[in-house]
Scaffold this active site. Structure first.
Site, PDB file in Angstrom:
ATOM      1  N   CYS A  57       0.850  -1.180   0.000  1.00  0.00           N
ATOM      2  CA  CYS A  57       0.000   0.000   0.000  1.00  0.00           C
ATOM      3  C   CYS A  57       0.891   1.237   0.000  1.00  0.00           C
ATOM      4  CB  CYS A  57      -0.905  -0.005   1.233  1.00  0.00           C
ATOM      5  SG  CYS A  57      -1.886   1.497   1.411  1.00  0.00           S
ATOM      6  N   CYS A  60       0.266   3.272   3.590  1.00  0.00           N
ATOM      7  CA  CYS A  60       0.652   2.738   4.907  1.00  0.00           C
ATOM      8  C   CYS A  60       1.677   1.597   4.858  1.00  0.00           C
ATOM      9  CB  CYS A  60      -0.581   2.293   5.691  1.00  0.00           C
ATOM     10  SG  CYS A  60      -1.297   0.733   5.133  1.00  0.00           S
ATOM     11  N   CYS A 106      -7.259  -0.824   1.192  1.00  0.00           N
ATOM     12  CA  CYS A 106      -6.317  -1.335   2.179  1.00  0.00           C
ATOM     13  C   CYS A 106      -7.033  -1.444   3.516  1.00  0.00           C
ATOM     14  CB  CYS A 106      -5.128  -0.384   2.287  1.00  0.00           C
ATOM     15  SG  CYS A 106      -3.967  -0.837   3.596  1.00  0.00           S
ATOM     16  N   CYS A 109      -5.318   1.333   6.242  1.00  0.00           N
ATOM     17  CA  CYS A 109      -5.448   2.793   6.085  1.00  0.00           C
ATOM     18  C   CYS A 109      -6.690   3.217   5.309  1.00  0.00           C
ATOM     19  CB  CYS A 109      -4.205   3.370   5.437  1.00  0.00           C
ATOM     20  SG  CYS A 109      -4.017   2.952   3.682  1.00  0.00           S
ATOM     21  N   CYS A 129      -7.708  -5.657  -9.844  1.00  0.00           N
ATOM     22  CA  CYS A 129      -7.283  -4.640 -10.799  1.00  0.00           C
ATOM     23  C   CYS A 129      -6.906  -3.382  -9.997  1.00  0.00           C
ATOM     24  CB  CYS A 129      -8.440  -4.381 -11.756  1.00  0.00           C
ATOM     25  SG  CYS A 129      -8.020  -3.385 -13.174  1.00  0.00           S
TER      26      CYS A 129
END
Length: 144
Positions: A57, A60, A106, A109, A129
């Site tokens: 991510c 984060c 995510c 976060c 995707c």
């Protein structure tokens, strides 16, 4: 503290921490990650990326996908058939743009990652995707 099956801390970021991390993002990254934007197809830095490693991510740094699960879907965005740990992904119904899709974010976060579709290859049959702008990459040679 909330921990994923693979041992990562999933405790949600505070609003202050999220905003502090977002301060280092470009305007385009903030649009995609914080406001559920989408980058143009076929131009993201990880669309045709072939290196072995782990995609994290961007906001984060939670590990999300292994390069070994990446495939060329022809969609114009980096595509994966499974996450590192299903606990790292949050799934939401998305009815925007006159479509019914499943948005992925995510888990730690709440940053927008992209969408998942049921038209991927075996073994999962899923196509995660992703927006390249939502990701960072750490090559296998790097420890984290």
């Amino acid at each position: 503290m909330t921990t994923s099956a693979s041992g990562f801390d999933l405790t949600p970021l505070s609003d202050e921490e999220r905003q502090a991390r977002a301060a280092s993002l470009s305007a385009e990254e903030r649009h995609v990650i914080l406001n559920q934007g989408t980058e143009r197809p076929f131009c993201g830095q990880f669309y045709d990326h072939q290196q072995s490693g782990t995609y994290h991510c961007r906001l984060c740094t939670l590990p999300l996908f292994q390069a070994a699960a990446k495939f060329d879907s022809g969609s114009g965005w980096p595509s994966f058939f499974q996450p590192i740990d299903p606990d790292h992904i949050r799934y939401l119904e998305d009815r925007s743009h006159g479509m019914l899709r499943t948005e992925i974010r995510c888990r730690r976060c709440d940053g927008h990652l992209g969408h998942v579709f049921a038209d991927g290859p075996p073994p999962s049959g899923q196509r995660y995707c992703l927006n390249s702008l939502s990701l960072s990459f750490i090559p296998d040679e790097t420890t984290w």
